[in-house]
Design a protein around this motif. Structure first.
Motif, short mmCIF file in Angstrom:
data_model
loop_
_atom_site.label_atom_id
_atom_site.label_comp_id
_atom_site.label_asym_id
_atom_site.label_seq_id
_atom_site.Cartn_x
_atom_site.Cartn_y
_atom_site.Cartn_z
N THR A 177 -11.98 6.19 7.57
CA THR A 177 -12.19 6.84 8.86
C THR A 177 -11.85 8.33 8.81
OG1 THR A 177 -11.84 4.79 10.05
CG2 THR A 177 -11.38 6.82 11.27
N GLU B 11 -8.95 -1.55 -3.75
CA GLU B 11 -9.22 -0.50 -2.77
C GLU B 11 -8.10 0.52 -2.84
OE1 GLU B 11 -8.89 -2.12 1.27
OE2 GLU B 11 -7.34 -3.50 0.56
N LEU C 112 -9.94 -4.71 2.62
CA LEU C 112 -10.31 -4.51 4.01
C LEU C 112 -11.79 -4.14 4.06
CD1 LEU C 112 -9.01 -4.28 6.90
CD2 LEU C 112 -9.23 -1.82 6.58
N SER D 294 -4.98 2.79 -0.94
CA SER D 294 -3.91 2.36 -0.02
C SER D 294 -4.40 2.41 1.42
CB SER D 294 -2.66 3.21 -0.22
OG SER D 294 -2.85 4.52 0.27
N SER D 295 -5.33 3.32 1.71
CA SER D 295 -5.94 3.36 3.04
C SER D 295 -7.40 3.79 2.95
CB SER D 295 -5.16 4.29 3.98
OG SER D 295 -5.23 5.62 3.49
N SER D 296 -8.09 3.28 1.93
CA SER D 296 -9.50 3.67 1.74
C SER D 296 -10.22 2.62 0.90
CB SER D 296 -9.57 5.03 1.02
OG SER D 296 -8.90 4.96 -0.22
N ILE E 145 -14.96 0.17 7.82
CA ILE E 145 -16.11 0.48 8.68
C ILE E 145 -16.91 1.64 8.08
CG2 ILE E 145 -16.63 1.45 10.98
CD1 ILE E 145 -14.27 -0.65 11.79
N THR E 146 -16.21 2.58 7.46
CA THR E 146 -16.91 3.65 6.76
C THR E 146 -17.65 3.07 5.55
OG1 THR E 146 -14.90 4.89 7.30
CG2 THR E 146 -16.59 6.05 6.04
N ARG E 147 -17.01 2.13 4.84
CA ARG E 147 -17.64 1.46 3.69
C ARG E 147 -18.98 0.86 4.11
NH1 ARG E 147 -17.99 -3.90 1.98
NH2 ARG E 147 -17.75 -4.32 -0.28
N ASN F 26 0.82 -1.21 0.00
CA ASN F 26 0.00 0.00 0.00
C ASN F 26 0.86 1.27 0.00
OD1 ASN F 26 -1.36 -2.33 0.96
ND2 ASN F 26 -3.04 -1.06 1.67
N1 PDD Z 1 -7.02 2.72 6.94
N2 PDD Z 1 -8.69 -0.11 3.06
C1 PDD Z 1 -7.47 -0.03 3.64
C2 PDD Z 1 -6.35 -0.80 3.03
C3 PDD Z 1 -7.29 0.74 4.81
O1 PDD Z 1 -6.10 0.81 5.38
C4 PDD Z 1 -8.40 1.47 5.33
C5 PDD Z 1 -8.29 2.32 6.57
C6 PDD Z 1 -9.64 1.37 4.69
C7 PDD Z 1 -10.86 2.08 5.20
O2 PDD Z 1 -11.32 1.52 6.40
P1 PDD Z 1 -12.12 2.35 7.50
O3 PDD Z 1 -13.31 2.93 6.82
O4 PDD Z 1 -12.47 1.34 8.51
O5 PDD Z 1 -11.19 3.42 8.01
C8 PDD Z 1 -9.74 0.56 3.56
C9 PDD Z 1 -6.82 3.45 8.17
C10 PDD Z 1 -7.67 4.64 8.34
C11 PDD Z 1 -5.35 3.74 8.29
O6 PDD Z 1 -4.61 2.82 8.06
O7 PDD Z 1 -4.97 4.85 8.61
#
Ligand code: PDD
Length: 312
Positions: A279, A205, A239, A207-209, A242-244, A179
């Motif tokens: 998030t 997805e 992943l 890298s963090s969303s 939770i927002t998804r 990521n």
């Molecule tokens: N990342 N996909 C990936 C690979 C993630 O790392 C994240 C969240 C999400 C979104 O998930 P959520 O809606 O639960 O935040 C999807 C967090 C915020 C982070 O690593 O900072």
């Protein structure tokens, strides 16, 4: 002081205001410290191999949002990696609250990390029997309000191979190399986020969303403006954001049909709208995918409606 419309927000003393805006507090196995004093062994497998699981949550009005869902996911991730949680959920919640109280921020970013622990240097996970836990509470940094007005650019980045069949698929493990390297590629292209594309050409997805698109579909009774929302299914190895999950529920409440289906790059480029959820981002419109402008180049009505509903 019960806030009245004229007195709200209640004034804080200068000292509280200062600490409120500045403090990072870190709990290591229940002991509170700060960036300097909080330490963990270099033999910890989280450091050596990314052999850990974690969660990121944030507060609204000073209260952790979706704490139960985050702890559920932490437990699922730990189970997938066969890391035994060292303390009960109640104790973990107490430690999170103690760390938040010590930090005293108005709004917090909260990161919870469980590593498999230390031991002799060896890949063999059986040699580590004492997991470590770290809670990091730091002032919440949100995105500039402006990006919600303009939308952001994302880049498609080939993540090489499919997450399918990999053991920790779906676990929020500390191993984020794929990521972060993808994000570096995206940042070099001036983009806000990278979207990972697997070996089958499927969009996974960010890298963090998580990622969603809006397409025109046949207008059925009760549907909102004939628009359908699509997002990749969990089976592609993403992943379960939770927002998804909350956005999928809100979409249905607002009357949009929702489909969890495989998406390719062409689906994104041809979409009426593209948006990200996480998030920290909540719901963030994407107005450019690589060099392709999405829709009219501005955040679309569905992303905006979902963002309003989510914030509400
Ligand atoms: N990342 N996909 C990936 C690979 C993630 O790392 C994240 C969240 C999400 C979104 O998930 P959520 O809606 O639960 O935040 C999807 C967090 C915020 C982070 O690593 O900072």
């Amino acid at each position: 002081v019960i806030p009245t419309p004229s007195s709200y927000p209640a004034p804080r003393s200068a000292k509280t205001a200062l600490t409120a805006a500045m403090t990072t507090c870190i709990s290591v196995n229940g002991t509170l410290g700060d960036e300097k004093s909080a330490t963990i062994s270099v033999l910890d497998r989280g450091f050596l191999y990314g052999d850990s699981v974690y969660e990121v949550l944030r507060t609204y009005g000073g209260e952790p949002f979706a704490l139960k869902e985050h702890l559920d996911r932490l437990e699922r991730s730990a189970e997938l990696l066969e890391i035994a949680l060292p303390i009960s959920r109640d104790t973990l919640v107490e430690e999170i609250r103690a760390c938040m109280a010590a930090a005293g921020n108005v709004e917090s970013y909260v990161r919870i990390i469980i590593t498999r622990g230390g031991g002799p240097i060896s890949l063999d996970p059986a040699l580590a029997t004492d997991p470590n836990r770290v809670i990091i509470v730091t002032p919440l940094k949100t995105l500039d309000a402006e990006v919600y007005e303009t939308g952001v650019k994302v880049c498609l980045v080939n993540a090489g191979r499919s997450a399918e069949g990999q053991l920790p698929a779906g676990a929020k493990s500390g191993n984020y190399l794929t990521n972060l390297l993808a994000l570096r590629v995206a940042k070099q292209a001036g983009a806000h986020e990278a979207l990972l594309v697997d070996a089958h050409g499927r969009i996974c997805e960010g890298s963090s969303s998580n990622v969603f698109i809006v397409v025109r579909g046949a207008k059925a009774e009760g549907e909102t403006q004939g628009l359908t929302i699509r997002t990749p299914p969990l089976e592609v190895g993403i992943l379960e954001g939770i927002t998804r999950h909350k956005v999928l529920e809100l979409a249905q409440t607002l009357g949009y049909p929702v489909e969890e289906v495989d998406l390719g790059p062409d689906d994104l480029r041809a979409a009426q709208e593209v948006f990200l959820t996480s998030t920290i981002r909540e719901v963030l419109a994407v107005t450019q995918v690589d060099e392709t402008t999405i829709g009219d180049g501005r955040p679309g009505p569905v992303a905006q409606a979902l963002r309003r509903a989510f914030v509400a």
